[in-house]
Design an enzyme around this catalytic site. Structure first.
Site, PDB file in Angstrom:
ATOM      1  N   GLU A 486       0.806  -1.218   0.000  1.00 39.51           N
ATOM      2  CA  GLU A 486       0.000   0.000   0.000  1.00 39.51           C
ATOM      3  C   GLU A 486       0.844   1.275   0.000  1.00 39.51           C
ATOM      4  OE1 GLU A 486      -3.821  -2.109   2.207  1.00 39.51           O
ATOM      5  OE2 GLU A 486      -2.435  -0.873   3.361  1.00 39.51           O
ATOM      6  N   GLN A 590       5.030  -4.258   1.928  1.00 41.66           N
ATOM      7  CA  GLN A 590       5.162  -5.703   1.772  1.00 41.66           C
ATOM      8  C   GLN A 590       5.308  -5.969   0.273  1.00 41.66           C
ATOM      9  OE1 GLN A 590       0.813  -6.464   3.167  1.00 41.66           O
ATOM     10  NE2 GLN A 590       1.379  -8.275   2.037  1.00 41.66           N
TER      11      GLN A 590
END
Length: 757
Positions: A486, A590
């Site tokens: 994100e 991530q």
């Protein structure tokens, strides 16, 4: 990294108290049973930093979204599992002074979460206006009788005679920490109090969820039950009973408080009071000692199926057990209407709602440690909400297909950040992958025929319409998305999103063709033909020079730094950098590409995985709790035990050591499942291929050995891995064939085999 708690294999032990750590510790010491949960709050009043939290599974409130509500397709509300009746409360006065740890001098403090037996213990010696007072409490929510919460609370004046006043109560006049403008979500329906019994019924201001809490208590002095006089207290959404006792120096006076919490999710509104009384009567008949014995036995059964034993590393042992304990407290699989919120019952961040975390991270744990009906219910949850998922797609202008929500309670999208709500569509792929993973693990083709294929087809129809055909590239592309990372929003051709979309289409076509005689659902040939064309002609961003997949188009335009280039005082970057700076950087919350490598390990050779791992892992800040476990599993595959261990410890102790400085909001429940994956799938090398278990373990240098159990198609196996030997014990009566380090073996029921490493 700061160490907050003593190392202990079966307990979380806090031997200090600091107000600034209290909300963090309240999260850590949360307890639950899948039906209700309670943060580690004090029973008596506390005026320091605290997030008072009692939560009932499935009861939520549609709080009006703060931003974006004027945009077409934007969710109108954000669903929250709301703070419910405070049932643990006991106001305490000593010689007319209200007890409050924040206002006394703490001489001794100990708080213990006993994970083996499932209770929370606290012992305090408090110097209050020159007098020394000992407080003891012990409480739990019953795993066997899900509606019951019980606590024992005692006061001992250590060096003076006094008058002690207890006021056990039920308080429904509560609110959520993140409520808009401090709004309260409950209205009172009724209340009743009579001597040592009380009852409070409240309902939500929207959706009409009803909660009935019933209370009964007993008072003892030096182990003998007391006959006491009561003064009943009634206020708005509050009932309590005041008891006064004369207590001599060193005498212990204790109160046992029994509570039942029942909701309109399970019973008719007209029956709630009777059901609450009935369940409370059952608890009273059993009494505290029998209830806690039943708690111990219920936890024993859970631990026998899900425990992981690590020899030689108490830091890792404590951490993995804590993660497993919280997973078992959060979800039991008995109710297909429920799912797993990222914070479980430990806090209010993320609203307690369902995210893609369930399918991507939690499913493997429940597949391997419970009856297959538990994992099946997680998938049925999504099938039952398929209609709403199709509505979600239509709201965004799609003519067909289903877009599952990023955040939901009832299947309707209720997330209120546009770059996630509209763009993080990879969640559809995670649900499809969960269907594959479940069916591959269990062999439950009946589920696939009856439910799964319908979900797969509607997700595939969404992907068909969501892709675009690029004349310039002469390939299909997917524009305007956010991947799992994100820290990059509104990008084109996110590799992971493109890859999982194509994989979903491939799997759907395969199921339709392989089982066409059994599947009643009819899909037009032209649809399948279109899907095959997308499969054959999807564009994947790649860097040919480095021979790696790109996070998305344009990723290499960013300045290519590593995490080592970030000053320590600027981490975590999400708490120190502007969002604009984060979005322009190469740093990764991530790694999307490595998420794909994890899911599709069987589709890529080891060299491909290694190249991508070596490029992306140094750029990953792991500020998503879901990140380290995937990297740890891949490091195991690449035979890098030291790197795998480093990342495992980060995910395992993420909350206990407060790695990201955010645990006060609640524990990271769904990433805890990733911790289990790191051990079983990573160090254990466990996977299912061609209907067989395969094991290829590695042993971290700090571990003497480790062991875990897995349930596979009605067979329970115990796997032990030591420096020289892999031992597999079949604890069932059915034989099982499996693969260990590339060779096939058969283990008869009740037998074991040993294989040299």
């Amino acid at each position: 990294m700061k160490r907050y708690f003593d190392l202990d294999s079966w307990n979380i032990v806090q031997n200090y108290f600091k107000d600034e750590d209290n909300e963090f510790c309240e999260s850590i010491f949360s307890i639950g049973n899948g039906y209700m949960g309670q943060r580690g709050n004090f029973e008596e009043d506390y005026t320091g930093e605290s997030l008072q939290g009692s939560y009932m599974a499935g009861i939520y409130y549609p709080d009006k979204t703060r931003v974006g509500w004027w945009k077409n397709g934007y969710p109108e509300y954000f669903a929250k599992v709301i703070n419910s009746t405070n049932w643990i409360g006991i106001k305490v006065e000593v010689n007319g002074e209200n007890m409050d740890i924040a206002k006394g001098e703490i001489e001794e403090f100990k708080r213990v979460l006993n994970m083996k037996e499932g209770y929370l213990l606290r012992e305090v010696v408090l110097k209050y206006k020159g007098k020394r007072i000992q407080i003891k409490s012990k409480r739990f929510v019953s795993v066997k009788d899900k509606e019951i919460g019980v606590l024992r609370y005692s006061i001992t004046p250590l060096d003076f005679d006094c008058e002690v006043c207890f006021l056990p109560y039920l308080d429904g006049d509560i609110k959520n920490k993140d409520a808009n403008y401090g709004e309260k979500f409950w209205d009172e329906v009724s209340k009743k109090i009579e001597d040592d019994r009380a009852q409070l019924v409240i309902k939500t201001k929207k959706l009409d969820f009803y909660l009935c809490s019933s209370m009964k208590y007993d008072v003892f002095k030096n182990g003998e039950k007391c006959n006491v006089e009561y003064e009943n207290i009634e206020k708005n959404k509050f009932v309590g009973s005041k008891i006064k006792l004369k207590v001599k120096r060193s005498e212990e006076v204790e109160i046992f408080k029994y509570v039942s919490n029942v909701t309109s999710r399970d019973f008719l509104v007209t029956d709630l009071i009777d059901k609450g009384n009935e369940i409370l009567a059952r608890a009273l008949k059993k009494g505290f000692d029998k209830l806690i014995y039943e708690q111990r036995e219920a936890l024993k059964d859970k631990w026998e199926k899900s425990d992981i034993v690590i020899e030689g590393d108490e830091e890792a042992q404590q951490a993995i057990r804590y993660n497993i304990f919280q997973l078992n407290q959060t979800y039991t699989g008995e109710d297909s209407r429920l799912n797993i919120g990222p914070k479980g019952f430990t806090g209010e961040k993320y609203g307690g709602s369902t995210y893609w975390d369930t399918e991507a991270y939690c499913l493997p744990f429940y597949l391997a440690t419970e009856d297959m009906s538990v994992a099946r219910n997680l998938l049925l949850y999504r099938h039952n909400q398929l209609g709403r998922a199709k509505e979600n797609a239509k709201k965004l202008g799609f003519k067909k297909g289903a877009l599952y929500p990023m955040v939901t309670m009832n299947g309707e999208e209720c997330h209120n950040e546009w770059e996630i709500t509209f763009e993080e569509i990879h969640r559809n792929g995670a649900i499809a992958y969960a269907i594959y993973r479940y069916t591959n693990y269990t062999g439950d083709t009946e589920y696939l025929f009856k439910y799964g294929i319908e979900v797969l087809v509607e997700i595939s129809r969404f992907w068909e319409e969501r892709v675009s055909f690029s004349e310039e590239k002469n390939q299909y592309v997917i524009l305007g998305v956010t991947g799992p990372n994100e820290y990059e929003n509104n990008v084109n051709n996110n590799w992971y999103t493109n890859r999982i979309a194509v994989w979903t289409l491939e799997y759907t076509v395969k199921v339709l063709e392989e089982f066409k005689e059994n599947i009643k659902l009819k899909v037009a040939e032209e649809e399948i033909s279109k899907w095959k064309d997308i499969i054959a002609n999807m564009y994947y961003p790649k860097n040919d020079k480095l021979d790696i997949f790109l996070q998305q188009e344009g990723y290499m335009d960013k300045e290519q730094l590593t995490v080592e280039d970030i000053p320590k005082e600027e981490r975590p970057i999400n708490q120190n950098w502007s969002w604009d700076r984060i979005l322009r950087s190469c740093f990764i919350k991530q790694a999307d590409v490595l998420q794909g490598m994890y899911f599709f390990q069987h589709l890529y050779d080891e060299d491909t995985i290694r190249r991508n791992f070596d490029f992306y892992e140094p750029k990953t800040v792991h500020e998503s709790s879901l990140s380290p476990c995937v990297h740890s599993i891949l490091a195991c595959k690449l035979k890098r035990p030291d790197k795998a261990y480093e990342l495992f410890l980060r995910t395992a102790r993420l909350d206990l050591d407060n790695y990201n400085n955010d645990t006060e909001d609640g524990c990271h429940i769904t990433s805890m499942a990733g911790t289990w994956m790191s051990v079983v799938e990573g160090f254990g090398g466990f996977k299912v291929e061609n209907n067989m278990i395969s094991l290829s373990p590695i042993l971290p240098s700090k571990w003497k050995e480790f062991s875990f159990r897995i349930v596979f198609r009605e067979v329970m196996l115990m796997v032990r891995v030591s420096e020289n030997v892999i031992e597999v014990e079949n604890e069932s009566d059915k034989e099982l064939e499996l693969i260990i380090v590339g060779n096939e073996y058969k283990v008869d029921g009740g037998k074991n085999i040993s294989v040299n490493r």
